[in-house]
Every structure is written in C-alpha cells, then in structure tokens.
Motif scaffolding. Structure first.
Motif, short mmCIF file in Angstrom:
data_model
loop_
_atom_site.label_atom_id
_atom_site.label_comp_id
_atom_site.label_asym_id
_atom_site.label_seq_id
_atom_site.Cartn_x
_atom_site.Cartn_y
_atom_site.Cartn_z
N LYS A 79 -4.81 15.84 7.57
CA LYS A 79 -6.09 16.54 7.77
C LYS A 79 -6.53 17.22 6.49
N ILE A 80 -5.57 17.62 5.66
CA ILE A 80 -5.91 18.26 4.39
C ILE A 80 -6.61 17.26 3.47
N ASP A 81 -6.16 16.01 3.47
CA ASP A 81 -6.82 14.98 2.66
C ASP A 81 -8.29 14.83 3.04
N ILE A 82 -8.55 14.82 4.34
CA ILE A 82 -9.93 14.69 4.83
C ILE A 82 -10.73 15.94 4.44
N SER A 83 -10.11 17.09 4.52
CA SER A 83 -10.80 18.34 4.14
C SER A 83 -11.11 18.38 2.65
N VAL A 84 -10.24 17.79 1.84
CA VAL A 84 -10.50 17.70 0.40
C VAL A 84 -11.76 16.86 0.15
N LEU A 85 -11.90 15.76 0.89
CA LEU A 85 -13.13 14.95 0.78
C LEU A 85 -14.36 15.75 1.17
N ALA A 86 -14.23 16.57 2.19
CA ALA A 86 -15.35 17.42 2.61
C ALA A 86 -15.71 18.42 1.51
N LEU A 87 -14.70 19.02 0.88
CA LEU A 87 -14.94 19.96 -0.21
C LEU A 87 -15.63 19.27 -1.39
N ILE A 88 -15.16 18.08 -1.75
CA ILE A 88 -15.78 17.32 -2.83
C ILE A 88 -17.24 17.01 -2.49
N PHE B 43 -13.56 15.43 9.27
CA PHE B 43 -14.39 15.43 8.06
C PHE B 43 -15.68 16.21 8.28
N PHE B 44 -16.41 15.89 9.37
CA PHE B 44 -17.69 16.56 9.60
C PHE B 44 -17.52 18.05 9.92
N THR B 45 -16.47 18.40 10.65
CA THR B 45 -16.21 19.81 10.92
C THR B 45 -15.93 20.56 9.62
N SER B 46 -15.07 20.00 8.80
CA SER B 46 -14.75 20.62 7.51
C SER B 46 -15.98 20.68 6.62
N PHE B 47 -16.72 19.58 6.58
CA PHE B 47 -17.90 19.50 5.73
C PHE B 47 -18.95 20.54 6.12
N LEU B 48 -19.28 20.61 7.40
CA LEU B 48 -20.30 21.57 7.85
C LEU B 48 -19.84 23.02 7.67
N THR B 49 -18.56 23.27 7.92
CA THR B 49 -18.02 24.63 7.73
C THR B 49 -18.10 25.04 6.26
N LEU B 50 -17.64 24.16 5.37
CA LEU B 50 -17.67 24.45 3.94
C LEU B 50 -19.10 24.56 3.42
N LEU B 51 -19.99 23.73 3.92
CA LEU B 51 -21.39 23.79 3.51
C LEU B 51 -22.01 25.13 3.92
N ALA B 52 -21.73 25.56 5.15
CA ALA B 52 -22.26 26.85 5.64
C ALA B 52 -21.69 28.01 4.82
N ILE B 53 -20.40 27.98 4.55
CA ILE B 53 -19.78 29.05 3.76
C ILE B 53 -20.39 29.09 2.35
N THR B 54 -20.59 27.94 1.76
CA THR B 54 -21.17 27.87 0.42
C THR B 54 -22.59 28.40 0.42
N PHE B 55 -23.39 28.03 1.43
CA PHE B 55 -24.75 28.54 1.54
C PHE B 55 -24.74 30.07 1.64
N ILE B 56 -23.85 30.60 2.47
CA ILE B 56 -23.78 32.06 2.65
C ILE B 56 -23.37 32.75 1.35
N ILE B 57 -22.36 32.21 0.69
CA ILE B 57 -21.93 32.80 -0.59
C ILE B 57 -23.06 32.73 -1.61
#
Length: 195
Positions: free
Chosen positions: A92-101, A138-152
C-alpha cells in the motif's frame, strides 16, 4: 534564501533556476536510462543512444530551459520507473508513493493532472487479483494528499487565491480551434509533423 540569491539580481536568479532545471534534467535522463536497462532490459548501448536522442530533443525544443517542466518530467519519469518495474506495486505504501508523486506533479505544472489518470489506467491493466483494491488505495491517498496540499498552500503558506483561480480556470470552456492553432500545431511543427 538558502543560497542568499536576491530577486534584485536577475542574473543570479536565472543561474539558480537554470542550475536546478539542469539537475532535474540529469536526474530524468538517469531515470530514463534505468527504465530502459533495468525494467525493459535493453542493452546499455541502445539505452544510452535512446537517452541521448531524448536529451537532444528536449535541448532542441528548449522544453525545460529554466522552467518547472524539468521537475514535471522528473516526476513523470519516476512514476514510470515505478510502474514499469516488475516487482511494483508490492504494498500500500508503493501505491501511496504514486499518489504523492501525482500530487507533486500537479503542483509542478497544471497538465500534471494527466498523471493520476495514466496511473489508474495502468493499474487497471494489471492482471492481479488486487487491482481494484490498489485503485481504491491510490485514489484515497491521492485525494487525501491533494486536499492536505491545498490546505497547506492556501491556509498556511497564505496563497488564498489558488482555489478561486482554480475554479475560474475550470469554468473556462475548452476551445478546440484555439488549442489546435496555438498549442498542438506549434508543438507538431517543432517535430516537423505538420506542413
């Protein structure tokens, strides 16, 4: 700030931008070389030749010259290195890394929005039993990271106009004729495709 470069001296800013861009270009070329030799198993000579052609093309087009395109290309190449690796994704970490990228790619250049779609398509083509689970992760990680980045970016860093400008950009309609005339045709002409 770290290098004590001041915006009042444009030549220093230019040299810094060009140096960072060149560093990202070199990393991209190395990653492309590794994709060809390790993941696709091409010979070192042929891989070096292909990388040289790719480097010549980006130099000819001045595609990444002092621009964020070099970061954009590097993030794309990292994601394709991971996706073309036979052992990937293992966890799952591999997939989350793709979401972060993917999130970093979007914030480096707006057409980075294509990367999550490409990753999803590639994950769909995997003949593994857990592909739907991986897509959900992937989509859960992607949307979470995108929202966090927008907030920051909007609340902590203080660029409050980002969301307004994003919605205004989405509200603009796509003009196919304009896109062909000013985007596609000049790019195609640079490759000598269209007369």
């Amino acid at each position: 700030k770290l290098l004590n470069v001041k915006y009042e001296t444009p030549i220093e800013v230019f040299i810094l931008c060009r140096s960072v861009s060149l560093l990202f270009d070199i990393i991209t070329l190395y990653i492309l070389y590794r994709i060809l030799t390790k993941n696709i198993s091409l010979s070192k000579e042929l891989s070096f030749f292909i990388v040289s052609i790719f480097f010549s093309i980006i130099c000819y087009l001045a595609y990444t010259y002092s621009r964020v395109d070099s970061l954009f290309l590097m993030l794309y190449s990292i994601s394709f290195f991971l996706l073309t690796n036979q052992k990937f994704p293992k966890s799952k970490i591999d997939i989350s890394v793709l979401a972060l990228i993917s999130v970093c790619c979007i914030f480096s250049k707006q057409n980075g929005i294509i990367l999550p779609i490409l990753i999803t398509t590639i994950l769909l083509t995997l003949n593994k039993s857990l592909k739907w689970e991986r897509i959900v992760i992937f989509f859960t990680s992607f949307l979470t990271l995108l929202a966090i980045t927008f907030i920051i970016y909007t609340k902590i860093i203080g660029y409050e106009f980002l969301i307004d400008f994003t919605f205004k950009g989405i509200q603009n309609k796509i003009d196919i004729e304009w896109f062909y005339t000013f985007i596609f045709k000049p790019l195609a002409n640079s490759f000598l495709i269209l007369p």
